[in-house]
Design a protein around this motif. Structure first.
Motif, PDB file in Angstrom:
ATOM      1  N   VAL A 223       4.490  -7.132   2.178  1.00 48.36           N
ATOM      2  CA  VAL A 223       4.213  -7.380   0.763  1.00 48.36           C
ATOM      3  C   VAL A 223       4.468  -6.107  -0.029  1.00 48.36           C
ATOM      4  CG1 VAL A 223       2.497  -9.183   1.223  1.00 48.36           C
ATOM      5  CG2 VAL A 223       1.770  -6.789   1.065  1.00 48.36           C
ATOM      6  N   ILE A 224       4.573  -6.253  -1.333  1.00 43.48           N
ATOM      7  CA  ILE A 224       4.741  -5.116  -2.242  1.00 43.48           C
ATOM      8  C   ILE A 224       3.513  -5.043  -3.136  1.00 43.48           C
ATOM      9  CG2 ILE A 224       6.137  -4.122  -4.092  1.00 43.48           C
ATOM     10  CD1 ILE A 224       8.530  -5.648  -2.897  1.00 43.48           C
ATOM     11  N   ALA A 225       2.874  -3.878  -3.188  1.00 39.55           N
ATOM     12  CA  ALA A 225       1.677  -3.717  -4.005  1.00 39.55           C
ATOM     13  C   ALA A 225       2.047  -3.744  -5.484  1.00 39.55           C
ATOM     14  CB  ALA A 225       0.990  -2.396  -3.660  1.00 39.55           C
ATOM     15  N   LEU A 226       1.303  -4.534  -6.250  1.00 37.92           N
ATOM     16  CA  LEU A 226       1.510  -4.607  -7.694  1.00 37.92           C
ATOM     17  C   LEU A 226       0.537  -3.698  -8.457  1.00 37.92           C
ATOM     18  CD1 LEU A 226       2.115  -8.453  -8.097  1.00 37.92           C
ATOM     19  CD2 LEU A 226       3.797  -6.609  -7.768  1.00 37.92           C
ATOM     20  N   GLU A 227      -0.341  -3.040  -7.705  1.00 39.28           N
ATOM     21  CA  GLU A 227      -1.268  -2.080  -8.317  1.00 39.28           C
ATOM     22  C   GLU A 227      -1.800  -1.155  -7.226  1.00 39.28           C
ATOM     23  OE1 GLU A 227      -4.529  -4.270 -10.051  1.00 39.28           O
ATOM     24  OE2 GLU A 227      -4.302  -5.862  -8.565  1.00 39.28           O
ATOM     25  N   ASP A 228      -2.346  -0.009  -7.650  1.00 37.01           N
ATOM     26  CA  ASP A 228      -2.955   0.918  -6.697  1.00 37.01           C
ATOM     27  C   ASP A 228      -4.191   0.274  -6.080  1.00 37.01           C
ATOM     28  OD1 ASP A 228      -1.024   2.628  -7.592  1.00 37.01           O
ATOM     29  OD2 ASP A 228      -2.403   4.013  -8.615  1.00 37.01           O
ATOM     30  N   GLY A 229      -4.505   0.667  -4.856  1.00 36.30           N
ATOM     31  CA  GLY A 229      -5.688   0.128  -4.208  1.00 36.30           C
ATOM     32  C   GLY A 229      -6.406   1.137  -3.335  1.00 36.30           C
TER      33      GLY A 229
END
Length: 219
Positions: free
Chosen positions: A184-190
């Motif tokens: 998957v590709i992160a759409l926000e920092d986590g």
């Protein structure tokens, strides 16, 4: 001369409570304090003051304040058939906590080479806290410059993102003994434990996943 000695003895007895069995009472105080402190903490009772109590087996001790109960601690002693009595104890608590062993620049991701666990007295760290195991150090970075020999705590560290927006990560879906994974590709920092939006690289579906480790997520 005898009159003077008698007077001094009387003043001494009046000024200091008579503890009939201090060792029993100290053990009861330790027993009441330890549940409020991390596992593995070593406790030392340095001084008792307040209403004299007998230190009998039937007496029970309850912590009133502060929490965590280190430093000057207010306690209450309960005896069958008697009104509760207040006492004070100076409590020293010792625990192995994370201490910087090298100079750590600002915004450095903390690794095992940056710190070691040393036994420290906890009363001066009750407000800012401390880290007592390696698991609690995961995902932390330095907040400001940290010199060697400093106890690491909530004021000089901060949780750092384990995944950054735009990064590829592995999404793991466990069902019993079966584990499925997808890129998957992160759409926000986590940060660790956070739920973030990710996009399945293959299907382009947008999902919510929880950050569990560096570039690793789960449902």
């Amino acid at each position: 001369m005898k009159t003077l000695l008698s007077l001094l003895l009387a003043v001494s007895l009046y000024a200091s409570p008579v503890w009939a069995n201090p060792s029993v009472l100290e053990k009861k105080i330790e027993k009441s304090i330890l549940p409020h402190l991390p596992q593995g903490t070593r406790v030392k009772i340095e001084r008792l003051s307040g209403s004299p109590v007998q230190g009998k087996t039937a007496e029970e001790v309850e912590v009133l304040s502060p929490f965590p109960p280190v430093g000057l601690v207010q306690l209450q002693v309960k005896s069958p058939g008697k009104a509760p009595r207040g006492i004070q104890a100076v409590v020293r608590a010792y625990l192995r906590v994370a201490v910087s062993q090298v100079a750590i620049p600002h915004k450095t991701h903390l690794e095992t080479q940056h710190y070691q666990f040393q036994e420290k007295e906890l009363s001066s760290h009750a407000r800012t806290g401390y880290f007592a195991n390696a698991q609690s150090m995961e995902g932390l970075e330095s907040r400001g410059y940290i010199r060697p020999g400093v106890v690491l705590n909530s004021s000089n560290t901060i949780l750092s993102p384990l995944i950054v927006r735009g990064e590829k990560a592995e999404l793991i879906d466990r069902k019993g003994s079966l584990a499925l994974s997808a890129t998957v590709i992160a759409l926000e920092d986590g940060k660790k434990g956070q739920w973030i939006k990710v996009r399945n690289e293959r299907s382009q579906a947008v999902l919510q996943a929880r950050v569990v480790a560096s570039r690793t997520l789960s449902f």
